[in-house]
Write an enzyme that holds these catalytic residues in place. Structure first.
Site, PDB file in Angstrom:
ATOM      1  N   HIS A  74       0.822  -1.214   0.000  1.00 34.25           N
ATOM      2  CA  HIS A  74       0.000   0.000   0.000  1.00 34.25           C
ATOM      3  C   HIS A  74       0.853   1.260   0.000  1.00 34.25           C
ATOM      4  O   HIS A  74       2.010   1.254   0.429  1.00 34.25           O
ATOM      5  CB  HIS A  74      -0.894   0.019   1.244  1.00 34.25           C
ATOM      6  CG  HIS A  74      -2.198  -0.697   1.070  1.00 34.25           C
ATOM      7  ND1 HIS A  74      -3.388  -0.153   1.458  1.00 34.25           N
ATOM      8  CD2 HIS A  74      -2.486  -1.899   0.541  1.00 34.25           C
ATOM      9  CE1 HIS A  74      -4.374  -0.989   1.184  1.00 34.25           C
ATOM     10  NE2 HIS A  74      -3.836  -2.072   0.631  1.00 34.25           N
ATOM     11  N   GLU A 117      -6.293  -0.542  -6.148  1.00 36.99           N
ATOM     12  CA  GLU A 117      -7.277   0.385  -5.585  1.00 36.99           C
ATOM     13  C   GLU A 117      -6.824   1.826  -5.816  1.00 36.99           C
ATOM     14  O   GLU A 117      -5.631   2.132  -5.776  1.00 36.99           O
ATOM     15  CB  GLU A 117      -7.442   0.184  -4.069  1.00 36.99           C
ATOM     16  CG  GLU A 117      -7.691  -1.223  -3.613  1.00 36.99           C
ATOM     17  CD  GLU A 117      -6.386  -1.914  -3.239  1.00 36.99           C
ATOM     18  OE1 GLU A 117      -5.361  -1.233  -3.002  1.00 36.99           O
ATOM     19  OE2 GLU A 117      -6.394  -3.155  -3.209  1.00 36.99           O
TER      20      GLU A 117
END
Length: 320
Positions: free
Chosen positions: A38, A107
């Site tokens: 991330h 994402e």
């Protein structure tokens, strides 16, 4: 016997902590360590997001037995797919063949830092092109590629393992199952859905690994665990179509403002009851998964979890 994994969750721990937890997990007896990749945490309360690939290099050096894996890396925006292939090949060497490259479509939360987040149709096209680039590079080919989204004039990986790094692809429906069966050596899913396993088998994945991931919050006080799970994991129930498009931790805060503690506890096992956590894990076993990684929610509670897993949880899971 199903392999039991431990999740090195970059959103809830710093880099040195993650390396320490990896060593503890190996000593506790886990078969596999998977790492999230991330740029941001899901929620501000999680508080971390170090660069996964630097941490993975340190983990590969600090461990010797556990298999390692990204769960998952997006190879379309933040990283060019040719560079992802190079990183994976290097990890394959550093880990002495213990590394699997887990890939997914990504994402907005993590990928918008380099530009606008594409429409879902374009993202799927980009993801397939990325697989068409990564697969042959890991196999040792010299690649020249011209697609709608990527150009690779010429690429070759000079340092790579003799046995190519395996690929695993995250699946959620028919199109991603088809990609996994065509380009990958394994599938990944975050829900214990037998229909995904069955679809993957029918598409050509029979006999290949199926990786799952289950979130729990172990601790001696169930009320405390419920609060931790609500504070840090209430985004989990939004579903992937929502999670893929929200742009920032503040967006997830707003989207989950009315999620109750009871709502989270219905889907995440919380507290000291070993059998409740075994039951959550067993859903993946019953659905046909071969490798299941556990997420222990709460960055500060990993040592306590790993000690309990060594003494109580892992012996029970080995019986399944």
């Amino acid at each position: 016997m199903v392999a039991v994994g431990y999740t090195l969750m970059t959103e809830q721990a710093g880099p040195k902590q993650l390396v320490d937890y990896a060593q503890r997990a190996e000593n506790a007896g886990f078969d596999l360590a998977v790492m999230s990749d991330h740029y941001y945490p899901w929620l501000k309360s999680q508080g971390h997001s170090p660069y996964a690939w630097s941490v993975l290099g340190a983990v590969a050096h600090a461990t010797s037995r556990m298999r390692l894996m990204t769960m998952v890396t997006c190879p379309t925006r933040r990283y060019h797919p040719a560079v992802v292939a190079q990183k994976a090949a290097t990890l394959g060497l550093l880990s002495d063949g213990r590394f699997t490259l887990g890939l997914g479509a990504g994402e907005n939360l993590n990928e918008h830092v380099v530009g606008a987040w594409p429409h879902v149709q374009q993202r799927h096209e980009m993801f397939e092109e990325a697989l068409q680039i990564i697969r042959p590079l890991l196999d040792g080919e010299t690649l020249t590629y011209s697609g709608d989204h990527y150009e690779v004039p010429e690429a070759y990986l000079w340092d790579r393992p003799e046995t190519p790094v395996p690929l695993a692809v995250a699946v959620s429906g028919p199109s991603s199952v088809d990609l996994a069966s065509e380009y990958a050596d394994a599938m990944i899913a975050t829900e214990p859905l037998a229909n995904l396993v069955d679809s993957y088998d029918r598409a050509g994945g029979a006999g290949k690994p199926r990786y799952g991931q289950v979130a729990i919050c172990y601790g001696p006080d169930e009320d405390e665990c419920r609060k931790i799970a609500h504070d840090q994991f209430r985004w989990f129930g939004l579903g992937w179509k929502v999670n893929a498009d929200l742009p920032a931790p503040a967006s997830f805060e707003a989207a989950t403002a009315y999620v109750r503690e009871d709502d989270v506890a219905q889907n995440i096992s919380c507290g000291p009851d070993t059998e409740a956590h075994v039951a959550a894990f067993k859903k993946y076993v019953d659905a046909g998964f071969t490798d299941v990684a556990i997420v222990q929610i709460g960055g500060d509670h990993q040592p306590r979890f790993l000690d309990w897993a060594r003494d109580e949880l892992l012996p029970r899971l080995r019986e399944l």
